[in-house]
Design a protein around this motif. Structure first.
Motif, short mmCIF file in Angstrom:
data_model
loop_
_atom_site.label_atom_id
_atom_site.label_comp_id
_atom_site.label_asym_id
_atom_site.label_seq_id
_atom_site.Cartn_x
_atom_site.Cartn_y
_atom_site.Cartn_z
N VAL A 9 0.84 -1.20 0.00
CA VAL A 9 0.00 0.00 0.00
C VAL A 9 0.88 1.25 0.00
O VAL A 9 0.58 2.24 -0.66
N ALA A 10 1.99 1.19 0.73
CA ALA A 10 2.90 2.33 0.82
C ALA A 10 3.78 2.47 -0.42
O ALA A 10 4.56 3.42 -0.52
N GLY A 11 3.65 1.53 -1.38
CA GLY A 11 4.47 1.57 -2.59
C GLY A 11 5.86 1.03 -2.38
O GLY A 11 6.80 1.38 -3.12
N LEU A 12 6.04 0.16 -1.37
CA LEU A 12 7.35 -0.35 -0.99
C LEU A 12 7.43 -1.86 -1.17
O LEU A 12 6.39 -2.54 -1.22
N PRO A 13 8.63 -2.43 -1.23
CA PRO A 13 8.77 -3.89 -1.30
C PRO A 13 8.16 -4.55 -0.07
O PRO A 13 8.24 -3.99 1.05
N PRO A 14 7.56 -5.73 -0.22
CA PRO A 14 6.89 -6.40 0.92
C PRO A 14 7.78 -6.61 2.15
O PRO A 14 7.30 -6.55 3.27
N ILE A 15 9.08 -6.82 1.93
CA ILE A 15 9.97 -7.09 3.07
C ILE A 15 10.02 -5.90 4.03
O ILE A 15 10.22 -6.09 5.24
N THR A 16 9.81 -4.69 3.54
CA THR A 16 9.86 -3.52 4.44
C THR A 16 8.73 -3.56 5.46
O THR A 16 8.85 -2.97 6.54
#
Length: 580
Positions: A50-57
């Protein structure tokens, strides 16, 4: 507790619960952590998307921030980590500046978390927590509902595998019309099936026959772990059925290991760009977090210091910024599950973080084949529960001003963007507040027969005298409403030629600013010219202290009475003596 221990506990709240931590508490916390982790893994990865970031974050954001809060925060059950609303605000702040998912975008997200943390920490340290809570509850409710709609819409692009724009609903509708012919059918079928699974299975378990076979406790556990169960099933389906051959997109390679600890890239130019968004996120994250923490504090009858919570939330976000993640706050769903599962201390959060460390170091490869559509489905189902329009109706019935603020915020978020909508909501709240203060309720009051009580003449059967008018203003006097009082008194004396006394009942007046004081002096002078005396009754102590430092009490044509009843008795006797 000794003075030194009390001082330690003040800055390090974990000192209180660590002193009497026991094996029984550890068992309860361990069970809670295991249940929460079943929610946290899929939620963390989904909210990172949702934040536009890679899932690992999303996993990184669930480690150090949660440990920091456990040591510094005051709530025993609050679960700190990624949440949908803050993730959406992160995306809304960064997306106009950088390409989502790019290295510079990731660094900016870390810097944003750091700024949110610094703002929260400074406000908490200097006890300015009240400043961050100036958003009214109706505006917050509306903002959350509108944001939930946008968050759900933002996931449709993964559900149908089309590049939809979701900054606002107008962009979404236009892009949906353009890309409708390009919907990826297998992805859509998988995503919609996942939504159906998450929605219908809990309803099926409510059937009496099933509840007789499976215990309520077991059912409750599996319903909480349902998103994780769906994730595991979908991974197995992709692996054994080779769904990637049908165009189903998956998460792909996820780096393993402990979150990289480093200072994010920054420059003063970038800080200035991110500062407005950071301030908005700090404000919303604190309001959301403290509301959840207060609810659990009520249930557990425990103390909660809002400034300490702000400091803890600030340090948690600083930890997030330094550990390659994004802004975090308290999660309602995970906190409720944590409390229901029997968490006794913040150690439950520490244990959850340690489990996340294990997952991020050794099990990330297991999520490589996780379909993006499945993560989207879990977000849509969890977030859509917040879309409830009953608060709009209830608020409108109770207060038209708050109702207007809610609708303005709602449409601002939906048709402009998430941050602008919130700012419009806050601005509209203050405008309506000023309008409300400038139009105070002012009433002529009279005595209820046989009592010493005085009530509004338009609502009650009361005793009045033609030579005396009693006026009550239900608001503190300020430059905003002093003229309204003056106009009201002018209207009253114009309708009553027998008037000799005006008594201002000050029961509801908690303060009088300089402009209002000057207006009272003008009223006193004008009434004196007409041969009418101005009296004050039931003046609060702090207000009287300030009036004694002015010339009003010296020049007052009438008197200051302790009670309104005393004022009416004295003036009635005076008028009776004059008439005889």
């Amino acid at each position: 507790m000794s003075k030194s221990a009390s001082n330690i506990a003040r800055w390090f709240p974990a000192w209180r619960w660590l002193q009497d931590y026991s094996s029984s508490k550890f068992k309860s916390d361990l069970l809670s952590a295991l249940i929460v982790i079943a929610m946290l893994v899929p939620q963390g990865m989904a909210y990172a998307m949702v934040a536009g970031l890679p899932p690992i974050t999303g996993l990184y954001a669930s480690i150090i921030p949660m440990i920091i809060y456990a040591l510094i925060g005051g709530s025993s059950t609050l679960s700190i980590g990624p949440v949908a609303l803050i993730s959406m605000m992160t995306f809304a702040t960064l997306n106009p500046m950088f390409e989502a998912g790019s290295p510079v975008y990731i660094q900016a997200a870390c810097l944003l978390a750091l700024l949110v943390g610094i703002i929260s920490f400074i406000l908490g340290l200097f006890r300015f927590g009240f400043l961050i809570r100036l958003i009214s509850h109706p505006v917050i409710k509306s903002f959350i509902i509108a944001s939930a709609v946008l968050i759900a819409l933002s996931q449709v692009k993964y559900l149908f595998d089309v590049p939809l724009l979701t900054n606002n609903i107008s962009e979404f509708l236009v892009s949906a019309w353009q890309y409708f012919p390009y919907i990826q059918t297998p992805t859509m079928i998988l995503g919609l099936s996942a939504i159906l699974f998450l929605v219908m299975l809990p309803k099926i378990t409510q059937i009496t026959a099933i509840q007789k076979i499976i215990s309520k406790h077991t059912l409750s556990f599996w319903m909480k772990a349902l998103p994780l169960l769906l994730v595991l099933i979908s991974i197995l389906m992709v692996h054994f059925l080779h769904l990637e051959d049908y165009g189903i997109k998956t998460v792909g390679e996820i780096p393993s290991g402990f979150p990289p600890l480093s200072m994010p890239f920054w420059s003063w130019e970038l800080v200035i760009k991110l500062l407005p968004g950071a301030a908005m996120i700090a404000m919303v994250s604190f309001v959301e977090s403290i509301s959840i923490a207060q609810a659990t504090a009520f249930q557990q009858r425990s103390k909660l210091n809002s400034n300490q919570e702000l400091i803890a939330l600030g340090l948690a976000n600083i930890g997030a910024g330094l550990s390659s993640s994004f802004p975090v706050t308290g999660s309602l769903s995970r906190t409720v599950v944590n409390a229901d599962a029997g968490a006794k201390t913040p150690m439950a959060g520490v244990l959850s973080s340690l489990f996340i460390v294990v997952v991020s170091m050794y099990f990330t490869n297991a999520f490589r084949e996780l379909p993006l559509a499945i993560l989207s489905a879990t977000i849509i189902v969890s977030i859509w529960k917040l879309v409830d329009f009953r608060p709009f109706i209830e608020t409108w019935k109770y207060s038209k001003a708050d109702g207007i603020a809610m609708w303005v915020t709602f449409f601002g978020v939906l048709f402009l963007d998430i941050s602008t909508g919130l700012m419009i909501g806050v601005f509209s709240t203050f405008i309506l507040l000023l309008w409300r203060i400038s139009r105070p309720h002012i009433a002529v009051i009279g005595q209820i027969q046989g009592t010493e009580h005085f009530r509004n003449i338009s609502r009650h059967q009361v005793i009045t005298l033609p030579s005396i008018v009693s006026v009550r203003i239900d608001e503190s006097l300020s430059f905003l409403n002093a003229n309204s009082l003056k106009e009201f008194i002018i209207a009253e004396i114009s309708q009553n030629t027998q008037l000799k006394h005006v008594v201002l009942n000050c029961t509801s007046i908690s303060s009088i600013d300089l402009s209002a004081l000057e207006t009272l002096e003008e009223i006193n002078q004008e009434l004196d010219k007409l041969g009418i005396q101005l009296h004050l009754s039931e003046v609060k102590g702090p207000v009287m202290d300030r009036l004694n430092r002015s010339k009003l009490t010296h020049d007052l044509s009438g008197k200051v009475f302790l009670t309104h009843y005393q004022a009416m008795q004295t003036l009635h006797q005076t008028e009776a003596q004059i008439s005889t």
